[in-house]
Design a protein around this motif. Sequence first.
Motif, short mmCIF file in Angstrom:
data_model
loop_
_atom_site.label_atom_id
_atom_site.label_comp_id
_atom_site.label_asym_id
_atom_site.label_seq_id
_atom_site.Cartn_x
_atom_site.Cartn_y
_atom_site.Cartn_z
N GLY A 91 6.00 5.00 20.94
CA GLY A 91 5.88 3.72 20.24
C GLY A 91 4.50 3.50 19.65
N LEU A 92 3.45 3.82 20.41
CA LEU A 92 2.09 3.66 19.91
C LEU A 92 1.82 4.60 18.73
N SER A 93 2.32 5.80 18.82
CA SER A 93 2.13 6.77 17.72
C SER A 93 2.79 6.27 16.44
N LEU A 94 3.99 5.72 16.56
CA LEU A 94 4.68 5.20 15.38
C LEU A 94 3.93 4.01 14.77
N ALA A 95 3.41 3.12 15.61
CA ALA A 95 2.67 1.97 15.10
C ALA A 95 1.42 2.40 14.35
N ILE A 96 0.67 3.33 14.93
CA ILE A 96 -0.54 3.82 14.27
C ILE A 96 -0.19 4.55 12.97
N ALA A 97 0.87 5.36 13.02
CA ALA A 97 1.28 6.12 11.83
C ALA A 97 1.68 5.19 10.69
N SER A 98 2.38 4.10 11.00
CA SER A 98 2.80 3.17 9.95
C SER A 98 1.60 2.53 9.27
N MET A 99 0.57 2.17 10.05
CA MET A 99 -0.63 1.57 9.46
C MET A 99 -1.38 2.56 8.58
N VAL A 100 -1.49 3.80 9.05
CA VAL A 100 -2.20 4.82 8.28
C VAL A 100 -1.45 5.13 6.98
N ILE A 101 -0.14 5.30 7.06
CA ILE A 101 0.65 5.62 5.87
C ILE A 101 0.55 4.50 4.84
N PHE A 102 0.71 3.27 5.27
CA PHE A 102 0.65 2.14 4.35
C PHE A 102 -0.74 2.04 3.71
N GLY A 129 7.54 -7.68 -5.68
CA GLY A 129 6.81 -8.13 -4.50
C GLY A 129 5.41 -7.59 -4.40
N LEU A 130 4.89 -7.02 -5.51
CA LEU A 130 3.56 -6.43 -5.50
C LEU A 130 2.45 -7.45 -5.63
N ASP A 131 2.81 -8.73 -5.90
CA ASP A 131 1.80 -9.77 -6.03
C ASP A 131 1.41 -10.35 -4.67
N GLN A 132 2.11 -9.98 -3.61
CA GLN A 132 1.78 -10.48 -2.28
C GLN A 132 0.56 -9.74 -1.73
N ASP A 133 -0.12 -10.37 -0.75
CA ASP A 133 -1.25 -9.69 -0.13
C ASP A 133 -0.74 -8.52 0.71
N LYS A 134 -1.64 -7.56 0.96
CA LYS A 134 -1.23 -6.31 1.60
C LYS A 134 -0.70 -6.52 3.02
N LEU A 135 -1.27 -7.47 3.76
CA LEU A 135 -0.79 -7.70 5.12
C LEU A 135 0.65 -8.19 5.11
N SER A 136 0.97 -9.10 4.20
CA SER A 136 2.34 -9.61 4.10
C SER A 136 3.31 -8.49 3.72
N ARG A 137 2.88 -7.64 2.81
CA ARG A 137 3.73 -6.53 2.40
C ARG A 137 3.93 -5.54 3.55
N TYR A 138 2.86 -5.30 4.33
CA TYR A 138 2.98 -4.38 5.47
C TYR A 138 3.95 -4.93 6.51
N VAL A 139 3.79 -6.21 6.84
CA VAL A 139 4.67 -6.83 7.84
C VAL A 139 6.12 -6.81 7.35
N SER A 140 6.32 -7.12 6.07
CA SER A 140 7.67 -7.11 5.51
C SER A 140 8.27 -5.71 5.53
N TRP A 141 7.45 -4.71 5.22
CA TRP A 141 7.92 -3.32 5.20
C TRP A 141 8.31 -2.86 6.60
N VAL A 142 7.45 -3.09 7.58
CA VAL A 142 7.74 -2.67 8.96
C VAL A 142 8.94 -3.44 9.51
N GLY A 143 8.97 -4.75 9.26
CA GLY A 143 10.11 -5.53 9.74
C GLY A 143 11.42 -5.07 9.14
N GLY A 144 11.40 -4.72 7.86
CA GLY A 144 12.61 -4.21 7.22
C GLY A 144 13.06 -2.89 7.84
#
Length: 315
Positions: free
Chosen positions: A13-24, A56-71
């Motif tokens: 789980g920790l590896s996936l979380a870190i990987a998602s942040m790095v990829i984004f 959805g590219l006009d949103q801030d990066k944090l919102s886009r990251y959260v939306s992407w991971v949640g999706g």
Amino acid sequence: MLHYLAKRLLSLGLSLAIASMVIFAVIEVAPGDPASFMLGTGAQEDTVAALRTELGLDQDKLSRYVSWVGGMLTGDFGTSYTYRTPVVEMVKDRLWVSLPLAIYALALSTLIALPAGIYAAARRGKMGDIAVMGATQLGVAVPNFWFAMLLVLVFAINLRWFSAGGFVGWDKGLMAGLHALTLPAIALALPQAAILARVMRSALLEVLGEDFIRTARAKGLSHAQAIRRHGVRNALIPVLTIVGLQFSFLLAGAIIIEQVFYLPGLGRLVFQAISARDLIVVESVVMLLVFAVILVNFFVDLAYALVDPRLRRAV
């Protein structure tokens, strides 16, 4: 064993979380704007802004990251900017080519490498060992894309046993699908088999020098019996590591072979998405491949514990 399993799951789980942040982060800082790329250099500024809002590219990066991971956690990988198609549908279509190809290639690699490595170790310094090591050295040195083109020239163009490229689809039957994947699987498998055979030989030779092998021989076991009963199992841990890494490579790194054989797999999808600046496709497919790599390593860790119970007690 449950404690060992819980620790491995937490690590996954920790590896996936870190990987998602790095990829984004890495993909988002790449130069170029997808909306501008899609509309061309002559597009009006307000048109580009409207498309950015739609995507959805006009949103801030944090919102886009959260939306992407949640999706992704709910199975929604977003919609392709270029094709306006759900990414999950695109991935499903391509995965049914890349995953069977990786499994097919890994099966061929393992079936070739393990007997070859065991044979070489059992005949250390003899002609059989020299022949196997020479063949593996050649397999490591030859690039797989060059070998792939050689296979096409010999078996597709000259002998006409296989098609030169493309994939007929699994709706034509299992044998037809495997027939179409045979040359790409061989092109991927043989270089990996060369590496795995060398690792198997080295690991088995190291084990054969241990005291328990000498004890087994002293109790009356022949050299072959000692290898079969005690040597191979104790040599499997480094081999399992390489097998896990190879499957990850075969699944995620077959882009060149997919290009040579015009296979509609995940590798070509990522290549096309990068060319089109389709960021959501790149992010989602790369994250999926990372998940596959981490999951394979998780199962390799479990295989370690099954092969060597001492690892379970050490946790």
